[in-house]
Write a protein that holds these residues in place. Structure first.
Motif, short mmCIF file in Angstrom:
data_model
loop_
_atom_site.label_atom_id
_atom_site.label_comp_id
_atom_site.label_asym_id
_atom_site.label_seq_id
_atom_site.Cartn_x
_atom_site.Cartn_y
_atom_site.Cartn_z
N ASN A 278 10.20 -5.18 -3.78
CA ASN A 278 9.50 -5.22 -5.07
C ASN A 278 8.05 -4.78 -4.93
N ASP A 279 7.85 -3.78 -4.12
CA ASP A 279 6.52 -3.23 -3.87
C ASP A 279 6.47 -1.89 -4.61
N ASP A 280 5.60 -1.79 -5.61
CA ASP A 280 5.63 -0.58 -6.44
C ASP A 280 4.71 0.53 -5.93
N HIS A 281 4.34 0.47 -4.68
CA HIS A 281 3.54 1.56 -4.10
C HIS A 281 4.40 2.77 -3.76
N LEU A 282 3.72 3.87 -3.50
CA LEU A 282 4.42 5.14 -3.34
C LEU A 282 4.51 5.58 -1.88
N GLU B 159 0.84 -1.20 0.00
CA GLU B 159 0.00 0.00 0.00
C GLU B 159 0.88 1.25 0.00
N ASP B 160 0.26 2.36 -0.40
CA ASP B 160 0.96 3.65 -0.33
C ASP B 160 1.07 4.07 1.13
N LEU B 161 2.14 4.77 1.46
CA LEU B 161 2.34 5.23 2.83
C LEU B 161 2.48 6.75 2.87
N PHE B 162 2.05 7.32 3.99
CA PHE B 162 2.19 8.77 4.19
C PHE B 162 2.98 9.04 5.46
N PHE B 163 3.91 9.99 5.37
CA PHE B 163 4.66 10.43 6.55
C PHE B 163 4.49 11.94 6.73
N LEU B 164 4.09 12.33 7.92
CA LEU B 164 3.95 13.75 8.25
C LEU B 164 5.23 14.20 8.94
N SER B 165 5.98 15.06 8.28
CA SER B 165 7.23 15.54 8.87
C SER B 165 6.98 16.69 9.84
#
Lengths: 317, 281
Positions: B138-142, B61-67
């Motif tokens: 090999n995970d093509d999520h962003l 899955e795509d992941l989000f990081f809040l800096s």
């Protein structure tokens, strides 16, 4: 008295490099990261054999620590490699927030700790790193004594889930612990039985403690020697069991007496059985240029210093 | 994807959540949160390919990081309204024993959060690590990241920005919340950063701008364009022009509400400007 043999001087950093090589073969989740000190950290083999799992980050340690924290989120086990100074003081907040508070499975592997780094001098000779790292909640702190133990510890920490600080050094020192030993995090190694004084040592000072015990034995003094490779979590029981017999203790480390192993031991004793203690450690000072042997002598970090401290503490009983 | 009208309704509700969270405990950071509301709604409701539930490793899955962790109110609201935890839990923001700490953390086990942030400048590095792990797997999520503009004054960012371009970390979209404000005043007054676009480009990033960062449609379209730029050998930077405090007229165009909560009267005015659409918690 048990006899220990130096099987040939070797640097502890090579133990790290060889341990990492072993991990490269056995654990595909292990990744290695280095901040422009691949040769000094002995990470060349891993780099050569697993280029896809080796990350050269350049002279940018803060980014390396943050990246390592991020790697764990994909299930990787990152081993970061640089000098102890740049592994701790330079990146303290990155370790604190992104690794320790975030509970990330990062192995911070630090070479060239202490004065035995030698001629480069005080800018590179960190003597505060054990204190910095042991104060971080959840951080395991390990300071190994020789090549064999460093190799075993490197392999062992990959199996431990949680952040670890692994401290080792530059010079070639006696290699006397068993090859392929079973390294147990948090478990003291009992090296000598004794009844007159407990010598509790870590890192390069463990071999010096064994030499000191021999000298003391010649004077009729039976010293118990404990190798505390894990400063946090500390093996309280091993220390308390020992001082129950000896009723006095010398702690020995290549670190400032403020914040080091000695203080951790003091706390355990104060809480359980107040006991006279002498500290073989640097005395709230920076280091300087010189050969490792000269510096160990000048800063009172060798077998002679341990013998003197033992005689002093026995007199205080 | 939900239709635009539904998403606009969510934007209004999230703004209410932000105001109510900080008002209740008389602390927290409404300004940047309000300014990034459209971005968070677009990200979680349209752009990200997310799995149901939460697993820390985020594989597949795509992941989000809040800096810039201080804008936790908008993060918590959108996480809750995306199903990561009960919306009622927003009531516990900044309270003792809460999972909703002042700044986001993994320490209390709040689903949806994968790293602690608050001490600034660390998010891009963490995101690069997560992005590299995706490639190894090999995970093509962003990987999506949000940083404040003032935050770019922290030196670690530039280590990370150099690394990402030099190592072709092209599964990464870093969005900069370009609101021009920080605690002590405008970014130009506190520490001028010059041409941020030119700086990212000079480091080797593919940079694009979203001029209307508080227009939901523009943010969705812009971020979709950013997505098409991934996988081309360059990390992607989106300069998102927002207005701090957007949606509450007296909080807009000023740094005054960076870290200050509204009083009772101010809350009433702010809520009146953002109608209840999906139900207050």
């Amino acid at each position: 008295m048990k006899k220990y043999t130096d099987t040939g001087k070797k640097d502890t950093r090579s133990g790290f490099g060889d341990g990492l090589t072993e991990l490269g073969k056995t654990n595909k989740n292990v990744v290695a990261m280095c901040a422009d000190l691949t040769g000094s950290l002995k990470m060349d083999d891993f780099k050569e054999n697993h280029p896809e799992r080796f990350f050269q980050v350049g002279i940018a340690e803060a980014n390396m620590i943050g990246m390592a924290a991020g790697m764990t989120i994909g299930g990787k086990i990152p081993f970061t490699g640089t000098f102890a100074n740049f592994s701790t003081g330079r990146v303290y907040d990155q370790i604190r927030q992104s690794v320790a508070y975030s509970g990330k499975n990062v192995k911070i592997c630090a070479s060239h700790a202490g004065v035995t780094l030698g001629e480069d001098g005080a800018t590179h000779q960190i003597l505060e790193d054990i204190g910095l790292m042991k104060m971080l909640p959840g951080m395991t702190v390990i300071n190994t004594c020789d090549y064999n133990q460093t190799k075993a510890a490197t392999i062992a920490i990959a199996k431990h889930d949680g952040p670890v600080y692994l401290r080792f050094g530059r010079p070639k020192v006696a290699n006397f612990t068993p090859d392929n030993q079973d390294f147990k995090i948090g478990k003291a190694v009992h090296l000598q039985e004794g009844t007159d004084v407990s010598i509790v040592a870590t890192g390069h000072l463990v071999w010096e403690a064994l030499l000191a015990a021999e000298t003391l034995n010649e004077q009729g003094i039976k010293a118990e020697v404990l190798n505390i490779h894990t400063i946090k979590p500390l093996d309280n029981k091993a220390i308390l069991d020992s001082v129950k017999k000896t009723r006095c203790v010398v702690t020995a480390e290549e670190h400032n007496y403020l914040g080091g192993l000695g203080e951790s031991v003091s706390r355990v004793l104060a809480e359980n059985t107040p006991t006279p203690q002498e500290f073989v450690a640097t005395n709230d000072t920076f280091g300087e240029s010189g050969t490792p042997e000269q510096l160990m002598e000048k800063y009172g970090l060798n077998a002679d210093a341990i013998v003197k401290a033992a005689l002093k503490v026995i007199a205080r009983k | 994807m939900a239709d635009l009208q539904q998403l606009e309704a969510l934007v209004s509700q999230v703004r209410r959540d932000i105001l109510r969270q900080v008002h209740k405990v008389n602390s927290g950071h409404p300004g940047g949160s309000l300014g990034c509301t459209e971005f968070f709604v677009a990200l979680y409701k349209v752009l990200m390919d997310r799995k149901d539930g939460f697993s820390m490793d985020g594989k597949g899955e795509d992941l989000f990081f809040l800096s810039n962790g201080h804008i936790s109110p908008v993060f918590y609201s959108v996480l809750a309204r995306s199903g990561y935890f009960p919306v009622e839990e927003l009531n516990t923001f900044r309270l003792l024993n809460s999972r909703l700490q002042g700044h986001p953390t993994t320490h209390e086990g709040l689903p949806g959060v994968r790293i602690a942030s608050g001490s600034l400048g660390q998010g891009i590095s963490v995101s690069i690590g997560a992005a590299q792990a995706k490639k190894l797997n090999n995970d093509d999520h962003l990987i999506y990241t949000l940083c404040g503009d003032g935050e770019l004054q922290e030196g670690q960012n530039w280590e990370a920005i150099m690394y990402a371009a030099g190592n072709k970390v092209d599964n990464l979209i870093v969005t900069i919340d370009l609101n021009g404000q920080q605690i002590d005043g405008s970014t130009d007054n506190v520490l001028p950063m010059g041409n941020i676009k030119a700086k990212f480009e000079a480091f080797g990033w593919d940079v694009m701008e979203i001029e209307a960062g508080n227009n939901l449609e523009a943010v969705i379209d812009g971020m979709k364009t950013a997505k098409t730029k991934t996988g081309n050998g360059k990390p992607v930077c989106v300069l998102l022009h927002t207005i701090m405090g957007h949606g509450v007229d007296f909080m807009m165009h000023t740094h005054a509400w960076h870290g200050k909560a509204p009083n009772d009267e101010q809350l009433a005015v702010g809520l009146a400007q953002n109608p209840e659409t999906l139900g207050d918690y």
